[in-house]
Design a protein around this motif. Sequence first.
Motif, mmCIF file in Angstrom:
data_model
loop_
_atom_site.group_PDB
_atom_site.id
_atom_site.type_symbol
_atom_site.label_atom_id
_atom_site.label_comp_id
_atom_site.label_asym_id
_atom_site.label_seq_id
_atom_site.Cartn_x
_atom_site.Cartn_y
_atom_site.Cartn_z
ATOM 1 N N LYS A 214 -10.665 6.850 14.731
ATOM 2 C CA LYS A 214 -11.537 6.875 13.547
ATOM 3 C C LYS A 214 -10.757 6.496 12.295
ATOM 4 O O LYS A 214 -9.529 6.540 12.273
ATOM 5 C CB LYS A 214 -12.163 8.264 13.382
ATOM 6 N N GLU A 215 -11.497 6.144 11.255
ATOM 7 C CA GLU A 215 -10.861 5.830 9.989
ATOM 8 C C GLU A 215 -10.466 7.114 9.260
ATOM 9 O O GLU A 215 -11.034 8.184 9.488
ATOM 10 C CB GLU A 215 -11.807 5.005 9.122
ATOM 11 N N ARG A 216 -9.495 6.957 8.366
ATOM 12 C CA ARG A 216 -9.085 8.091 7.548
ATOM 13 C C ARG A 216 -10.241 8.499 6.651
ATOM 14 O O ARG A 216 -10.920 7.660 6.060
ATOM 15 C CB ARG A 216 -7.868 7.720 6.710
ATOM 16 N N GLU A 217 -10.470 9.812 6.532
ATOM 17 C CA GLU A 217 -11.576 10.294 5.717
ATOM 18 C C GLU A 217 -11.092 11.340 4.715
ATOM 19 O O GLU A 217 -10.128 12.067 4.954
ATOM 20 C CB GLU A 217 -12.675 10.900 6.598
ATOM 21 N N PHE A 218 -11.817 11.401 3.618
ATOM 22 C CA PHE A 218 -11.537 12.382 2.581
ATOM 23 C C PHE A 218 -11.918 13.781 3.065
ATOM 24 O O PHE A 218 -12.964 13.967 3.707
ATOM 25 C CB PHE A 218 -12.329 12.022 1.330
ATOM 26 N N VAL A 219 -11.099 14.775 2.744
ATOM 27 C CA VAL A 219 -11.388 16.163 3.100
ATOM 28 C C VAL A 219 -11.632 17.000 1.841
ATOM 29 O O VAL A 219 -12.662 17.666 1.718
ATOM 30 C CB VAL A 219 -10.246 16.781 3.920
ATOM 31 N N ALA A 220 -10.678 16.995 0.917
ATOM 32 C CA ALA A 220 -10.791 17.835 -0.266
ATOM 33 C C ALA A 220 -9.882 17.300 -1.358
ATOM 34 O O ALA A 220 -8.904 16.616 -1.077
ATOM 35 C CB ALA A 220 -10.414 19.278 0.064
ATOM 36 N N ALA A 221 -10.201 17.657 -2.600
ATOM 37 C CA ALA A 221 -9.364 17.283 -3.721
ATOM 38 C C ALA A 221 -9.399 18.368 -4.774
ATOM 39 O O ALA A 221 -10.344 19.172 -4.831
ATOM 40 C CB ALA A 221 -9.804 15.950 -4.320
ATOM 41 N N ILE A 222 -8.367 18.380 -5.613
ATOM 42 C CA ILE A 222 -8.241 19.391 -6.656
ATOM 43 C C ILE A 222 -7.687 18.720 -7.909
ATOM 44 O O ILE A 222 -6.832 17.836 -7.831
ATOM 45 C CB ILE A 222 -7.325 20.537 -6.159
ATOM 46 N N ASN A 223 -8.188 19.135 -9.068
ATOM 47 C CA ASN A 223 -7.704 18.513 -10.297
ATOM 48 C C ASN A 223 -6.348 19.103 -10.681
ATOM 49 O O ASN A 223 -5.817 20.002 -10.015
ATOM 50 C CB ASN A 223 -8.727 18.673 -11.422
ATOM 51 N N TRP A 224 -5.793 18.613 -11.788
ATOM 52 C CA TRP A 224 -4.419 18.968 -12.121
ATOM 53 C C TRP A 224 -4.220 20.464 -12.337
ATOM 54 O O TRP A 224 -3.190 21.028 -11.991
ATOM 55 C CB TRP A 224 -3.972 18.200 -13.375
ATOM 56 N N SER A 225 -5.221 21.121 -12.877
ATOM 57 C CA SER A 225 -5.071 22.545 -13.199
ATOM 58 C C SER A 225 -5.498 23.463 -12.060
ATOM 59 O O SER A 225 -5.203 24.653 -12.068
ATOM 60 C CB SER A 225 -5.890 22.890 -14.433
ATOM 61 N N GLY A 226 -6.212 22.910 -11.103
ATOM 62 C CA GLY A 226 -6.760 23.738 -10.039
ATOM 63 C C GLY A 226 -8.131 24.291 -10.360
ATOM 64 O O GLY A 226 -8.718 25.000 -9.549
ATOM 65 N N GLY A 227 -8.648 23.939 -11.513
ATOM 66 C CA GLY A 227 -9.931 24.481 -11.925
ATOM 67 C C GLY A 227 -11.136 23.806 -11.314
ATOM 68 O O GLY A 227 -12.240 24.363 -11.332
ATOM 69 N N ASN A 228 -10.943 22.633 -10.778
ATOM 70 C CA ASN A 228 -12.042 21.913 -10.144
ATOM 71 C C ASN A 228 -11.631 21.426 -8.764
ATOM 72 O O ASN A 228 -10.539 20.885 -8.594
ATOM 73 C CB ASN A 228 -12.451 20.703 -10.991
ATOM 74 N N THR A 229 -12.524 21.635 -7.816
ATOM 75 C CA THR A 229 -12.278 21.209 -6.443
ATOM 76 C C THR A 229 -13.535 20.552 -5.880
ATOM 77 O O THR A 229 -14.653 20.854 -6.309
ATOM 78 C CB THR A 229 -11.895 22.390 -5.535
ATOM 79 N N ILE A 230 -13.331 19.654 -4.937
ATOM 80 C CA ILE A 230 -14.445 19.036 -4.229
ATOM 81 C C ILE A 230 -14.093 18.956 -2.755
ATOM 82 O O ILE A 230 -12.901 18.882 -2.396
ATOM 83 C CB ILE A 230 -14.791 17.631 -4.769
ATOM 84 N N TYR A 231 -15.130 18.971 -1.919
ATOM 85 C CA TYR A 231 -14.946 18.974 -0.465
ATOM 86 C C TYR A 231 -15.956 18.047 0.193
ATOM 87 O O TYR A 231 -17.073 17.887 -0.293
ATOM 88 C CB TYR A 231 -15.153 20.383 0.097
ATOM 89 N N THR A 232 -15.560 17.507 1.312
ATOM 90 C CA THR A 232 -16.536 16.815 2.126
ATOM 91 C C THR A 232 -17.462 17.848 2.749
ATOM 92 O O THR A 232 -17.075 19.008 2.976
ATOM 93 C CB THR A 232 -15.853 15.968 3.212
ATOM 94 N N ASP A 233 -18.698 17.466 3.005
ATOM 95 C CA ASP A 233 -19.702 18.438 3.439
ATOM 96 C C ASP A 233 -19.300 19.198 4.699
ATOM 97 O O ASP A 233 -19.595 20.390 4.847
ATOM 98 C CB ASP A 233 -21.033 17.739 3.677
#
Length: 117
Positions: free
Chosen positions: A43-62
Amino acid sequence: QVQLVESGGGLVQAGGSLRLSCTASGRAISSYPMGWFRQAPGKEREFVAAINWSGGNTIYTDSVKGRFTISRDNAKNTVYLQMNSLKPEDTAVYYCAAHGDVNWGDWGQGTQVTVSS
């Protein structure tokens, strides 16, 4: 350029937990968004999660929402991925990445996560 080294992967049974670490060297990552990606066999590489510089914002794949948590400790130049309630479909090589001005420009070598059913 920053060097990234992942650790913490391994073999775990379904329902178990693992904590991945990504330690940076060569440059402080405190001003960079950081992310985790994964690539399963065939499979292709997929995004899992990310965090901004301060740690105050995060996003996740469903598919990992509510099970995985990304965090960072800028004093230790380290980013973490806590993975709970692991499923066989989470089996992959997990990569850490740093986001530069334009894109995810710096990558680690990856750490294998295998979840047995």
